[in-house]
Design a protein around this motif. Structure first.
Motif, PDB file in Angstrom:
ATOM      1  N   LYS A 278       0.813  -1.221   0.000  1.00 48.83           N
ATOM      2  CA  LYS A 278       0.000   0.000   0.000  1.00 48.83           C
ATOM      3  C   LYS A 278       0.844   1.267   0.000  1.00 48.83           C
ATOM      4  CE  LYS A 278      -3.587  -2.350   2.553  1.00 48.83           C
ATOM      5  NZ  LYS A 278      -4.210  -2.572   3.844  1.00 48.83           N
ATOM      6  N   VAL A 279       2.015   1.226   0.611  1.00 46.10           N
ATOM      7  CA  VAL A 279       2.839   2.431   0.758  1.00 46.10           C
ATOM      8  C   VAL A 279       3.619   2.785  -0.513  1.00 46.10           C
ATOM      9  CG1 VAL A 279       3.065   2.153   3.252  1.00 46.10           C
ATOM     10  CG2 VAL A 279       4.778   1.136   1.738  1.00 46.10           C
ATOM     11  N   TRP A 280       3.656   1.890  -1.477  1.00 48.31           N
ATOM     12  CA  TRP A 280       4.382   2.160  -2.710  1.00 48.31           C
ATOM     13  C   TRP A 280       3.570   3.072  -3.623  1.00 48.31           C
ATOM     14  CZ3 TRP A 280       5.826  -3.568  -4.033  1.00 48.31           C
ATOM     15  CH2 TRP A 280       6.813  -4.008  -3.153  1.00 48.31           C
ATOM     16  N   PRO A 281       4.258   3.815  -4.494  1.00 53.88           N
ATOM     17  CA  PRO A 281       3.527   4.612  -5.486  1.00 53.88           C
ATOM     18  C   PRO A 281       2.619   3.713  -6.338  1.00 53.88           C
ATOM     19  CG  PRO A 281       5.836   5.244  -5.450  1.00 53.88           C
ATOM     20  CD  PRO A 281       5.708   4.024  -4.580  1.00 53.88           C
ATOM     21  N   GLU A 282       1.504   4.257  -6.753  1.00 55.81           N
ATOM     22  CA  GLU A 282       0.524   3.492  -7.525  1.00 55.81           C
ATOM     23  C   GLU A 282       1.160   2.832  -8.738  1.00 55.81           C
ATOM     24  OE1 GLU A 282      -3.731   4.182  -9.805  1.00 55.81           O
ATOM     25  OE2 GLU A 282      -2.893   5.771  -8.580  1.00 55.81           O
ATOM     26  N   GLY A 283       0.842   1.564  -8.930  1.00 55.10           N
ATOM     27  CA  GLY A 283       1.322   0.827 -10.095  1.00 55.10           C
ATOM     28  C   GLY A 283       2.611   0.064  -9.889  1.00 55.10           C
ATOM     29  N   ASN A 284       3.362   0.343  -8.817  1.00 56.73           N
ATOM     30  CA  ASN A 284       4.642  -0.335  -8.606  1.00 56.73           C
ATOM     31  C   ASN A 284       4.426  -1.749  -8.066  1.00 56.73           C
ATOM     32  OD1 ASN A 284       5.802   2.011  -9.437  1.00 56.73           O
ATOM     33  ND2 ASN A 284       6.778   2.493  -7.502  1.00 56.73           N
ATOM     34  N   TYR A 285       5.028  -2.734  -8.743  1.00 60.64           N
ATOM     35  CA  TYR A 285       4.952  -4.135  -8.355  1.00 60.64           C
ATOM     36  C   TYR A 285       6.356  -4.682  -8.148  1.00 60.64           C
ATOM     37  CZ  TYR A 285      -0.009  -4.555  -9.342  1.00 60.64           C
ATOM     38  OH  TYR A 285      -1.379  -4.421  -9.299  1.00 60.64           O
ATOM     39  N   SER A 286       6.457  -5.725  -7.328  1.00 63.79           N
ATOM     40  CA  SER A 286       7.744  -6.352  -7.054  1.00 63.79           C
ATOM     41  C   SER A 286       7.517  -7.820  -6.699  1.00 63.79           C
ATOM     42  CB  SER A 286       8.434  -5.626  -5.891  1.00 63.79           C
ATOM     43  OG  SER A 286       9.742  -6.131  -5.690  1.00 63.79           O
ATOM     44  N   THR A 287       8.610  -8.535  -6.546  1.00 63.08           N
ATOM     45  CA  THR A 287       8.537  -9.907  -6.084  1.00 63.08           C
ATOM     46  C   THR A 287       8.166  -9.911  -4.601  1.00 63.08           C
ATOM     47  OG1 THR A 287      10.914  -9.824  -5.673  1.00 63.08           O
ATOM     48  CG2 THR A 287      10.208 -10.780  -7.766  1.00 63.08           C
ATOM     49  N   LEU A 288       7.728 -11.045  -4.094  1.00 66.44           N
ATOM     50  CA  LEU A 288       7.381 -11.175  -2.682  1.00 66.44           C
ATOM     51  C   LEU A 288       8.653 -11.315  -1.852  1.00 66.44           C
ATOM     52  CD1 LEU A 288       4.399 -13.685  -2.968  1.00 66.44           C
ATOM     53  CD2 LEU A 288       4.373 -11.192  -3.149  1.00 66.44           C
TER      54      LEU A 288
END
Length: 146
Positions: free
Chosen positions: A27-37
């Motif tokens: 939730k704290v990341w800028p919108e649209g940013n994805y990463s590995t778990l």
């Protein structure tokens, strides 16, 4: 040093359907940013056990074939980030909303259309280029060859 695991979860690597990887976003990341778990290793737990537990806790997916790929120093809080790939045994995402805001399966074609971390377009973005998460994704994309 507190070890942490970071993992690229894969499915359909057996040639049935397009290969996909699982990415999530906090939730704290800028919108649209994805990463590995990712997550911390608990006392008395092997790195492979930590990968299986973290994936199950965060997205409700069981994984197998946990394989070490690389490591990276991580300064929060003086940790070593240990990177893995794992194969999904189950595929339905059951999100832990305390951990992640979203998680999705993405094909290599979809990932190649992602923007760069920190872009404020709201479109999906890959992790930072200097991260082990990005290295895991880029290595998978190179191997996928599409």
């Amino acid at each position: 040093t507190d070890p942490a695991v970071i993992m690229l979860v894969l499915r359909n690597s057996d040639g049935i359907g397009p290969p996909e990887c699982l990415l999530g976003r906090q939730k704290v990341w800028p919108e649209g940013n994805y990463s590995t778990l990712a997550g911390f290793v608990e006392p008395g737990e092997s790195l492979e056990e930590a990968v299986r537990r973290e994936v199950l806790e965060e997205v409700g997916i069981r994984v197998t074939d946990v394989q070490y790929r690389a490591s990276q120093p991580w300064p929060f809080p003086s940790s070593l980030m240990v990177g893995f790939c794992a194969r999904a045994e189950t595929f339905d995402i059951n999100l832990d909303n305390d951990e992640l805001e979203d998680a999705k399966w993405f094909t290599s074609v979809e990932l190649r259309g992602f923007g760069e971390w920190g872009q404020s377009t709201g479109d999906p973005c890959l992790p930072r280029k200097d991260s082990i998460s990005r290295w895991l994704i880029d290595t998978w994309l190179a191997d996928a060859g599409t």
